[in-house]
Design an enzyme around this catalytic site. Structure first.
Site, PDB file in Angstrom:
ATOM      1  N   CYS A  10       5.220   9.741   0.352  1.00  0.00           N
ATOM      2  CA  CYS A  10       4.092   9.970   0.225  1.00  0.00           C
ATOM      3  C   CYS A  10       3.577  10.726  -0.478  1.00  0.00           C
ATOM      4  O   CYS A  10       4.202  11.676  -1.154  1.00  0.00           O
ATOM      5  CB  CYS A  10       3.618  10.873   1.471  1.00  0.00           C
ATOM      6  SG  CYS A  10       1.986  12.141   1.572  1.00  0.00           S
ATOM      7  N   HIS A  17       9.147   6.368   8.737  1.00  0.00           N
ATOM      8  CA  HIS A  17       9.587   7.285   7.239  1.00  0.00           C
ATOM      9  C   HIS A  17      10.843   7.066   7.731  1.00  0.00           C
ATOM     10  O   HIS A  17      11.266   7.676   8.377  1.00  0.00           O
ATOM     11  CB  HIS A  17       8.990   8.091   6.485  1.00  0.00           C
ATOM     12  CG  HIS A  17       7.764   7.538   6.067  1.00  0.00           C
ATOM     13  ND1 HIS A  17       7.973   6.819   4.233  1.00  0.00           N
ATOM     14  CD2 HIS A  17       7.048   7.167   6.061  1.00  0.00           C
ATOM     15  CE1 HIS A  17       6.570   7.043   4.328  1.00  0.00           C
ATOM     16  NE2 HIS A  17       5.669   7.369   5.270  1.00  0.00           N
ATOM     17  N   ASN A  39       9.549   3.836   4.243  1.00  0.00           N
ATOM     18  CA  ASN A  39       9.146   3.616   5.568  1.00  0.00           C
ATOM     19  C   ASN A  39      10.521   2.710   5.461  1.00  0.00           C
ATOM     20  O   ASN A  39      11.354   1.971   4.865  1.00  0.00           O
ATOM     21  CB  ASN A  39       8.277   2.123   4.999  1.00  0.00           C
ATOM     22  CG  ASN A  39       6.879   3.231   5.105  1.00  0.00           C
ATOM     23  OD1 ASN A  39       6.154   2.900   3.686  1.00  0.00           O
ATOM     24  ND2 ASN A  39       5.985   3.536   5.818  1.00  0.00           N
ATOM     25  N   ARG A  91       0.797  -1.071   0.039  1.00  0.00           N
ATOM     26  CA  ARG A  91       0.002  -0.430  -0.103  1.00  0.00           C
ATOM     27  C   ARG A  91       0.849   1.402   0.165  1.00  0.00           C
ATOM     28  O   ARG A  91       1.349   1.884  -1.413  1.00  0.00           O
ATOM     29  CB  ARG A  91      -0.961   0.380   1.445  1.00  0.00           C
ATOM     30  CG  ARG A  91      -2.434   0.870   1.099  1.00  0.00           C
ATOM     31  CD  ARG A  91      -1.583   2.227   1.350  1.00  0.00           C
ATOM     32  NE  ARG A  91      -1.101   3.130   2.929  1.00  0.00           N
ATOM     33  CZ  ARG A  91      -0.364   3.668   3.086  1.00  0.00           C
ATOM     34  NH1 ARG A  91      -0.552   4.482   2.318  1.00  0.00           N
ATOM     35  NH2 ARG A  91       0.099   3.697   4.024  1.00  0.00           N
ATOM     36  N   ASP A  92       1.827   1.299   1.676  1.00  0.00           N
ATOM     37  CA  ASP A  92       1.929   2.947   1.400  1.00  0.00           C
ATOM     38  C   ASP A  92       3.416   2.276   0.150  1.00  0.00           C
ATOM     39  O   ASP A  92       3.713   3.703  -0.664  1.00  0.00           O
ATOM     40  CB  ASP A  92       2.997   3.002   2.314  1.00  0.00           C
ATOM     41  CG  ASP A  92       3.346   4.259   3.071  1.00  0.00           C
ATOM     42  OD1 ASP A  92       3.182   5.015   2.094  1.00  0.00           O
ATOM     43  OD2 ASP A  92       3.316   4.691   3.638  1.00  0.00           O
TER      44      ASP A  92
HETATM   45 ZN    ZN Z   1       3.591   6.005   5.187  1.00  0.00          ZN
END
Ligand code: ZN
Length: 265
Positions: free
Chosen positions: A239, A208, A248, A15-16
């Site tokens: 982001c 992060h 991350n 996801r991220d």
């Molecule tokens: Zn993040």
């Protein structure tokens, strides 16, 4: 210094990580999640249900989730920005859902196009919706340690958001260090004040590694008793509304450090 015996890691690379890369084929996302399920990771944030115009990388979330092999014992979750996303996540069959709100208004507007206060009103309804459907709701507070637009974020501002969402029934709170502004001092300041007010609410931290402080932050949080963390395979991530945000903290680096310290994951 007393450290916990066990730490729960949630893998957020699919996801991220992928929301910040050039769009990758659906098939590749499915392969990544299936490969992660086979590593022994027990929690995976698999997809987000966001508007495809906002984040085109996640437009195929439904299809990805349908095709993923759901491994027994692995908890899969989805991230949503609002009630509409929560309805999609429920329809897809998710029972663990994360909703995101930013501690800073400017980042919240860039991220979900409304003020933090407006998001919080929506989240109150969303929590009731999820609980009514038998799902849990984690509230992720982005920019908890600093905002790329507004700079420092006062821990008291974060605390007021925690007060509100805990009162509205949030099952867990996550603090997002969206752009890697956290330092051990900032982690200690925020976690300490939140723990004093809410000793029982589960906390999860999301770091992060923009400025290389992620593992130091994680160690500080461990000393404060936090036992849940997000991490991303290979340090993928960033982001889309935070210029310069890098990946991350890498899952394999966190696992390596914790195991060497005698902490099970
Ligand atoms: Zn993040």
């Amino acid at each position: 210094m007393t450290l916990p015996d066990f730490v729960s890691i949630r893998e957020v690379g699919p996801r991220d990580g992928l929301q910040n890369e050039e769009p990758v084929p659906t098939e590749a996302k499915v392969r990544l999640i299936d490969a992660l399920s086979a590593t022994g990771v027990r929690r995976i944030e698999a997809v987000s249900f966001v508007h495809p115009k906002a984040i085109p990388q996640m437009a195929d979330a439904d299809e990805v989730w349908q095709r993923v092999t759901k491994v027994p014992g692995v908890r899969y979750s989805a991230l949503v920005p609002n009630t509409r996303g929560a309805q999609r996540a429920l329809a897809a069959g998710f029972t663990e859902i994360e909703v995101v709100v930013s501690a800073s208004d400017t980042h919240n507007r860039r991220n979900v196009n409304r003020s933090t206060a407006e998001s919080l009103d929506d989240i109150a309804e969303l929590i009731a919706l999820l609980h009514g459907a038998g799902a849990t709701c984690e509230v992720i507070i982005s920019t908890s340690f600093g905002c790329p637009y507004e700079g420092d974020v006062d821990p008291q501002r974060v605390v007021r958001i925690v007060d509100r969402v805990v009162a509205d029934g949030a099952d867990r709170i996550a603090f997002g260090d969206t752009t890697g502004m956290a330092t051990p001092r900032r982690v200690r300041d925020l976690v300490t004040v939140v723990r004093e007010r809410h000793p029982d609410i589960p906390l999860l931290l999301h770091f992060h590694n923009t400025r290389g402080t992620a593992l130091a932050n994680l160690l500080t949080a461990l000393e404060l008793g936090v036992t849940e963390y997000d991490a991303s395979v290979g340090g993928l991530g960033g982001c889309p509304y935070a210029p310069g945000a890098s990946g991350n903290v890498a899952t394999e680096e966190v696992v390596h450090m914790l195991h060497d310290m005698g902490i099970d994951t």
